[in-house]
Design a protein around this motif. Structure first.
Motif, PDB file in Angstrom:
ATOM      1  N   GLN A  99       0.847  -1.146   0.021  1.00 11.23           N
ATOM      2  CA  GLN A  99      -0.039   0.069   0.089  1.00 11.23           C
ATOM      3  C   GLN A  99       0.849   1.221  -0.002  1.00 11.23           C
ATOM      4  O   GLN A  99       0.588   2.233  -0.653  1.00 11.23           O
ATOM      5  N   ALA A 100       1.809   1.207   0.772  1.00  9.56           N
ATOM      6  CA  ALA A 100       2.958   2.475   0.896  1.00  9.56           C
ATOM      7  C   ALA A 100       3.408   2.672  -0.427  1.00  9.56           C
ATOM      8  O   ALA A 100       3.392   3.978  -1.034  1.00  9.56           O
ATOM      9  N   MET A 101       3.805   1.831  -1.455  1.00 10.39           N
ATOM     10  CA  MET A 101       4.285   2.024  -2.638  1.00 10.39           C
ATOM     11  C   MET A 101       3.174   2.464  -3.557  1.00 10.39           C
ATOM     12  O   MET A 101       3.585   3.353  -4.510  1.00 10.39           O
ATOM     13  N   ALA A 102       2.025   2.160  -3.403  1.00 10.02           N
ATOM     14  CA  ALA A 102       0.743   2.663  -4.321  1.00 10.02           C
ATOM     15  C   ALA A 102       0.812   4.014  -3.815  1.00 10.02           C
ATOM     16  O   ALA A 102       0.383   4.862  -4.710  1.00 10.02           O
ATOM     17  N   GLN A 103       0.791   4.250  -2.405  1.00 11.69           N
ATOM     18  CA  GLN A 103       0.672   5.944  -2.031  1.00 11.69           C
ATOM     19  C   GLN A 103       1.724   6.686  -2.808  1.00 11.69           C
ATOM     20  O   GLN A 103       1.709   7.764  -3.065  1.00 11.69           O
ATOM     21  N   GLU A 111      -1.042   9.067  -9.619  1.00 10.68           N
ATOM     22  CA  GLU A 111      -1.652   7.831 -10.186  1.00 10.68           C
ATOM     23  C   GLU A 111      -2.774   7.128  -9.377  1.00 10.68           C
ATOM     24  O   GLU A 111      -2.557   7.049  -7.960  1.00 10.68           O
ATOM     25  N   THR A 112      -3.934   7.205  -9.710  1.00 10.14           N
ATOM     26  CA  THR A 112      -4.812   6.665  -8.881  1.00 10.14           C
ATOM     27  C   THR A 112      -5.173   5.192  -9.045  1.00 10.14           C
ATOM     28  O   THR A 112      -5.989   4.720  -7.914  1.00 10.14           O
ATOM     29  N   ARG A 113      -4.511   4.681  -9.784  1.00 12.72           N
ATOM     30  CA  ARG A 113      -4.741   3.038  -9.692  1.00 12.72           C
ATOM     31  C   ARG A 113      -3.668   2.528  -9.802  1.00 12.72           C
ATOM     32  O   ARG A 113      -2.785   2.882 -10.870  1.00 12.72           O
ATOM     33  N   VAL A 114      -3.388   1.693  -8.912  1.00 15.03           N
ATOM     34  CA  VAL A 114      -2.156   1.171  -8.928  1.00 15.03           C
ATOM     35  C   VAL A 114      -1.946  -0.518  -8.406  1.00 15.03           C
ATOM     36  O   VAL A 114      -2.489  -0.818  -7.786  1.00 15.03           O
ATOM     37  N   VAL A 115      -1.066  -1.215  -9.242  1.00 13.41           N
ATOM     38  CA  VAL A 115      -0.663  -2.530  -8.812  1.00 13.41           C
ATOM     39  C   VAL A 115       0.675  -2.649  -8.260  1.00 13.41           C
ATOM     40  O   VAL A 115       1.726  -2.223  -9.101  1.00 13.41           O
ATOM     41  N   SER A 116       0.930  -3.137  -7.172  1.00  9.57           N
ATOM     42  CA  SER A 116       2.112  -3.342  -6.447  1.00  9.57           C
ATOM     43  C   SER A 116       2.738  -4.833  -6.615  1.00  9.57           C
ATOM     44  O   SER A 116       1.627  -5.691  -6.386  1.00  9.57           O
ATOM     45  N   ALA A 117       3.864  -4.839  -7.130  1.00  9.32           N
ATOM     46  CA  ALA A 117       4.124  -6.214  -6.931  1.00  9.32           C
ATOM     47  C   ALA A 117       5.724  -6.491  -6.488  1.00  9.32           C
ATOM     48  O   ALA A 117       6.621  -5.852  -7.223  1.00  9.32           O
ATOM     49  N   ALA A 201       5.506   8.057   2.512  1.00 15.50           N
ATOM     50  CA  ALA A 201       4.363   7.596   2.152  1.00 15.50           C
ATOM     51  C   ALA A 201       3.508   6.689   3.347  1.00 15.50           C
ATOM     52  O   ALA A 201       2.512   6.743   3.331  1.00 15.50           O
ATOM     53  N   MET A 202       4.232   5.861   4.487  1.00 15.97           N
ATOM     54  CA  MET A 202       3.666   5.331   5.350  1.00 15.97           C
ATOM     55  C   MET A 202       3.128   6.269   6.200  1.00 15.97           C
ATOM     56  O   MET A 202       2.171   6.124   6.929  1.00 15.97           O
ATOM     57  N   LEU A 203       3.929   7.425   6.427  1.00 18.23           N
ATOM     58  CA  LEU A 203       3.262   8.679   7.463  1.00 18.23           C
ATOM     59  C   LEU A 203       1.966   8.916   6.860  1.00 18.23           C
ATOM     60  O   LEU A 203       1.149   9.001   7.701  1.00 18.23           O
ATOM     61  N   PHE A 204       1.985   9.185   5.664  1.00 21.22           N
ATOM     62  CA  PHE A 204       0.524   9.493   5.139  1.00 21.22           C
ATOM     63  C   PHE A 204      -0.626   8.655   5.530  1.00 21.22           C
ATOM     64  O   PHE A 204      -1.612   9.095   5.916  1.00 21.22           O
ATOM     65  N   ILE A 205      -0.351   7.395   5.380  1.00 22.65           N
ATOM     66  CA  ILE A 205      -1.457   6.520   5.639  1.00 22.65           C
ATOM     67  C   ILE A 205      -1.565   6.443   7.061  1.00 22.65           C
ATOM     68  O   ILE A 205      -2.674   6.291   7.621  1.00 22.65           O
ATOM     69  N   GLY A 206      -0.476   6.159   7.847  1.00 24.45           N
ATOM     70  CA  GLY A 206      -0.749   6.074   9.223  1.00 24.45           C
ATOM     71  C   GLY A 206      -1.103   7.209  10.030  1.00 24.45           C
ATOM     72  O   GLY A 206      -2.077   6.974  10.960  1.00 24.45           O
TER      73      GLY A 206
END
Length: 238
Positions: A99-103, A111-117, A201-206
């Protein structure tokens, strides 16, 4: 969002990343240091706190990368998080690596649609599909999975009705490791610019998770490995 102070810690991949939001200012450190997380993580945290003249007791919580990723790295990050949180009696929140990389893709490229792999080794990838919500947070639209690369396309066709004529943005190391199987599933060509998660990016989500009272006591900080331990059986001939 209220004015709170947070430390972010991530060691779940080859990258070691920390961020600090203190008195309205954000600072961060990021290093690619495979096999050296246990040596670098605490010094990086100390550098951030010292430079900002911030003590653990000044914080309102700690955000940590919960995985999936390296089993050892995830454990190191959570161990450090728990130690610091216990010492200062701070709540914690875990954030998904994927999720962090998508963020990051949203924050940096819109980008509003992301696949992380992420390359999960053993000929598999950790993967998840995310879309931006009304708060500009990338939210999972499928459960995070560990899959053989050749199964990823059909997985997303089945789970999110993936339109091969309107592909999402791709992030993570999986795209390069398994380019023959995955290359035609993302809109960006070549190796993705975003390969590893960043603590910012984790900060924003957290932050949003804390605002929603999702903080837990340090003892409840849990890793998310995704991969079932059964998958760790030896490969033929090994």
């Amino acid at each position: 969002m209220s004015e709170k102070n947070y430390l972010v810690i991530d060691a779940s991949t080859e990258a070691c990343s920390v961020a600090l939001l203190y008195q309205g200012k954000t600072s961060s450190l990021y290093e690619l240091c495979p096999q050296s997380h246990s040596l670098r993580l605490l010094p990086m945290i100390d550098e951030l706190l010292t430079t900002a003249d911030c003590k653990l007791q000044n914080l309102d919580g700690i955000i940590f990368g919960q995985g999936p990723g390296s089993f050892t790295g995830v454990r190191i990050g959570i161990g450090v998080t728990q130690g610091l949180a216990f010492s200062a009696n701070l709540p914690v929140v875990g954030v998904s690596t994927l999720q962090a990389m998508a963020q990051q893709a949203l924050n940096e490229h819109g980008e509003t649609r992301v696949v992380s792999a992420i390359d999960a080794r053993m000929s598999e990838v950790y993967t998840g599909y995310y879309e931006a919500d009304s708060n500009n947070i990338m939210q999972p639209k499928t459960a995070e999975s560990v899959l053989a690369p050749e199964l990823v396309k059909q997985h997303y066709i089945d789970k999110v009705n993936l339109d091969l004529a309107d592909l999402p943005y791709g992030v993570g190391t999986g795209w390069e490791a398994y380019k023959n199987d995955l290359a035609d599933l993302k809109s960006n060509t070549g190796e993705p610019e975003i390969l590893f998660p960043h603590a910012q990016a984790m900060l924003f989500i957290g932050q949003h998770a804390f605002e929603q009272n999702k903080g837990v006591e340090a003892e409840h900080a849990q890793p998310v490995y995704v991969r079932d331990t059964v998958s760790w059986k030896k490969l033929p001939g090994k």
